[in-house]
Design a protein around this motif. Sequence first.
Motif, PDB file in Angstrom:
ATOM      1  N   UNK A   9      -0.812  -4.956  -0.933  1.00  0.00           N
ATOM      2  CA  UNK A   9       0.346  -4.135  -0.412  1.00  0.00           C
ATOM      3  C   UNK A   9      -0.665  -2.497  -0.723  1.00  0.00           C
ATOM      4  N   UNK A  10      -0.453  -1.548   0.258  1.00  0.00           N
ATOM      5  CA  UNK A  10      -0.784  -0.418   0.433  1.00  0.00           C
ATOM      6  C   UNK A  10       0.241   0.167   0.469  1.00  0.00           C
ATOM      7  N   UNK A  11       0.805   1.121  -0.193  1.00  0.00           N
ATOM      8  CA  UNK A  11       2.288   1.239  -0.100  1.00  0.00           C
ATOM      9  C   UNK A  11       2.365   2.845   0.013  1.00  0.00           C
ATOM     10  N   UNK A  12       2.723   3.489   0.393  1.00  0.00           N
ATOM     11  CA  UNK A  12       2.872   5.010   0.069  1.00  0.00           C
ATOM     12  C   UNK A  12       2.865   5.586  -1.483  1.00  0.00           C
ATOM     13  N   UNK A  13       2.211   6.216  -1.983  1.00  0.00           N
ATOM     14  CA  UNK A  13       2.203   6.896  -3.291  1.00  0.00           C
ATOM     15  C   UNK A  13       4.319   7.446  -3.444  1.00  0.00           C
ATOM     16  N   UNK A  14       4.711   8.171  -2.731  1.00  0.00           N
ATOM     17  CA  UNK A  14       5.949   9.060  -2.431  1.00  0.00           C
ATOM     18  C   UNK A  14       6.558   7.818  -2.723  1.00  0.00           C
ATOM     19  N   UNK A  15       6.880   6.326  -1.704  1.00  0.00           N
ATOM     20  CA  UNK A  15       7.707   5.107  -1.100  1.00  0.00           C
ATOM     21  C   UNK A  15       7.970   4.017  -3.182  1.00  0.00           C
ATOM     22  N   UNK A  16       6.799   4.667  -4.048  1.00  0.00           N
ATOM     23  CA  UNK A  16       7.252   3.724  -4.834  1.00  0.00           C
ATOM     24  C   UNK A  16       8.883   3.105  -5.389  1.00  0.00           C
ATOM     25  N   UNK A  17       9.254   4.160  -5.790  1.00  0.00           N
ATOM     26  CA  UNK A  17      11.079   3.675  -5.916  1.00  0.00           C
ATOM     27  C   UNK A  17      11.422   3.033  -4.594  1.00  0.00           C
ATOM     28  N   UNK A  18      11.358   3.240  -3.314  1.00  0.00           N
ATOM     29  CA  UNK A  18      11.809   2.663  -2.629  1.00  0.00           C
ATOM     30  C   UNK A  18      10.819   0.995  -2.745  1.00  0.00           C
ATOM     31  N   UNK A  19       9.968   0.631  -2.778  1.00  0.00           N
ATOM     32  CA  UNK A  19       9.287  -0.320  -3.417  1.00  0.00           C
ATOM     33  C   UNK A  19       9.962  -1.300  -4.023  1.00  0.00           C
ATOM     34  N   UNK A  20      10.172  -0.878  -5.217  1.00  0.00           N
ATOM     35  CA  UNK A  20      10.554  -0.906  -6.336  1.00  0.00           C
ATOM     36  C   UNK A  20      12.007  -1.704  -5.574  1.00  0.00           C
ATOM     37  N   UNK A  21      13.031  -0.504  -5.131  1.00  0.00           N
ATOM     38  CA  UNK A  21      14.329  -1.384  -4.724  1.00  0.00           C
ATOM     39  C   UNK A  21      14.158  -2.242  -3.963  1.00  0.00           C
ATOM     40  N   UNK A  22      13.706  -2.057  -3.095  1.00  0.00           N
ATOM     41  CA  UNK A  22      13.424  -3.413  -1.686  1.00  0.00           C
ATOM     42  C   UNK A  22      12.962  -4.336  -1.956  1.00  0.00           C
ATOM     43  N   UNK A  23      11.672  -4.647  -3.703  1.00  0.00           N
ATOM     44  CA  UNK A  23      11.307  -5.543  -4.667  1.00  0.00           C
ATOM     45  C   UNK A  23      12.737  -6.142  -4.526  1.00  0.00           C
ATOM     46  N   UNK A  24      13.149  -5.209  -5.615  1.00  0.00           N
ATOM     47  CA  UNK A  24      14.715  -6.117  -6.517  1.00  0.00           C
ATOM     48  C   UNK A  24      15.923  -6.570  -5.170  1.00  0.00           C
ATOM     49  N   UNK A  25      16.347  -6.083  -4.121  1.00  0.00           N
ATOM     50  CA  UNK A  25      17.142  -6.358  -3.327  1.00  0.00           C
ATOM     51  C   UNK A  25      16.864  -7.956  -3.242  1.00  0.00           C
ATOM     52  N   UNK A  26      15.151  -7.368  -2.567  1.00  0.00           N
ATOM     53  CA  UNK A  26      14.602  -9.262  -1.712  1.00  0.00           C
ATOM     54  C   UNK A  26      14.135 -10.260  -2.734  1.00  0.00           C
ATOM     55  N   UNK A  27      13.130  -9.946  -3.352  1.00  0.00           N
ATOM     56  CA  UNK A  27      12.994 -10.908  -4.407  1.00  0.00           C
ATOM     57  C   UNK A  27      13.694 -11.818  -5.320  1.00  0.00           C
ATOM     58  N   UNK A  28      15.614 -11.898  -5.487  1.00  0.00           N
ATOM     59  CA  UNK A  28      16.433 -12.583  -6.457  1.00  0.00           C
ATOM     60  C   UNK A  28      16.264 -13.998  -4.791  1.00  0.00           C
ATOM     61  N   UNK A  29      16.071 -13.661  -3.487  1.00  0.00           N
ATOM     62  CA  UNK A  29      15.937 -14.877  -2.594  1.00  0.00           C
ATOM     63  C   UNK A  29      15.059 -16.013  -2.690  1.00  0.00           C
ATOM     64  N   UNK A  30      14.359 -15.367  -3.436  1.00  0.00           N
ATOM     65  CA  UNK A  30      13.130 -16.426  -3.725  1.00  0.00           C
ATOM     66  C   UNK A  30      13.331 -17.429  -4.677  1.00  0.00           C
ATOM     67  N   UNK A  31      13.751 -16.775  -6.262  1.00  0.00           N
ATOM     68  CA  UNK A  31      14.014 -17.107  -6.955  1.00  0.00           C
ATOM     69  C   UNK A  31      15.736 -18.303  -6.696  1.00  0.00           C
ATOM     70  N   UNK A  32      16.657 -18.251  -5.592  1.00  0.00           N
ATOM     71  CA  UNK A  32      17.415 -18.339  -5.307  1.00  0.00           C
ATOM     72  C   UNK A  32      16.861 -19.711  -4.608  1.00  0.00           C
ATOM     73  N   UNK A  33      15.561 -20.075  -3.756  1.00  0.00           N
ATOM     74  CA  UNK A  33      14.878 -20.197  -3.011  1.00  0.00           C
ATOM     75  C   UNK A  33      14.092 -21.388  -3.437  1.00  0.00           C
ATOM     76  N   UNK A  34      13.958 -21.419  -4.855  1.00  0.00           N
ATOM     77  CA  UNK A  34      13.245 -22.429  -5.624  1.00  0.00           C
ATOM     78  C   UNK A  34      11.913 -21.726  -6.790  1.00  0.00           C
ATOM     79  N   UNK A  35      11.925 -20.691  -6.651  1.00  0.00           N
ATOM     80  CA  UNK A  35      10.904 -19.888  -7.079  1.00  0.00           C
ATOM     81  C   UNK A  35      10.990 -19.598  -9.266  1.00  0.00           C
ATOM     82  N   UNK A  36       9.907 -19.866  -9.400  1.00  0.00           N
ATOM     83  CA  UNK A  36      10.131 -19.526 -10.757  1.00  0.00           C
ATOM     84  C   UNK A  36       9.941 -17.835 -10.809  1.00  0.00           C
TER      85      UNK A  36
END
Length: 122
Positions: A9-36
């Motif tokens: 993904x190409x992410x605006x460099x200024x959005x680094x923290x927003x990218x991290x926050x986005x991942x921290x909020x949505x990535x747990x759904x992957x784990x909940x649904x079976x991701x390792x």
Amino acid sequence: MSYIDGFVIAVPTANRQKFIEHARQLDPVFIELGALRVIEGWGDDVPDGKLTDFRRAVQATADETVAFSWVEWPDKATRDAAMKKMMEDPRMQPSHPDHPPMPFDGKRMIFGGFVPVVEVKA
């Protein structure tokens, strides 16, 4: 054997923290649904190539950083079932009040599913 989903993904460099926050909020759904595990990598040493490279692959501009992410699943069947559930999960819908806005242009994301053929561990 496991199954891997990969994303570039190409992410605006200024959005680094927003990218991290986005991942921290949505990535747990992957784990909940079976991701390792889910890995979100922020470009640190992403050189320009002579014929092609990560930046060109996602049409990254000078003010963007390339992010490389992957999701490891126990198998493809778990991944396929999870993706179906994810598409139906209200938390994954941009219209959901708790869904953080995407801090990047999703149209330029490249992704795919991969069957591991070699694994070497320490």
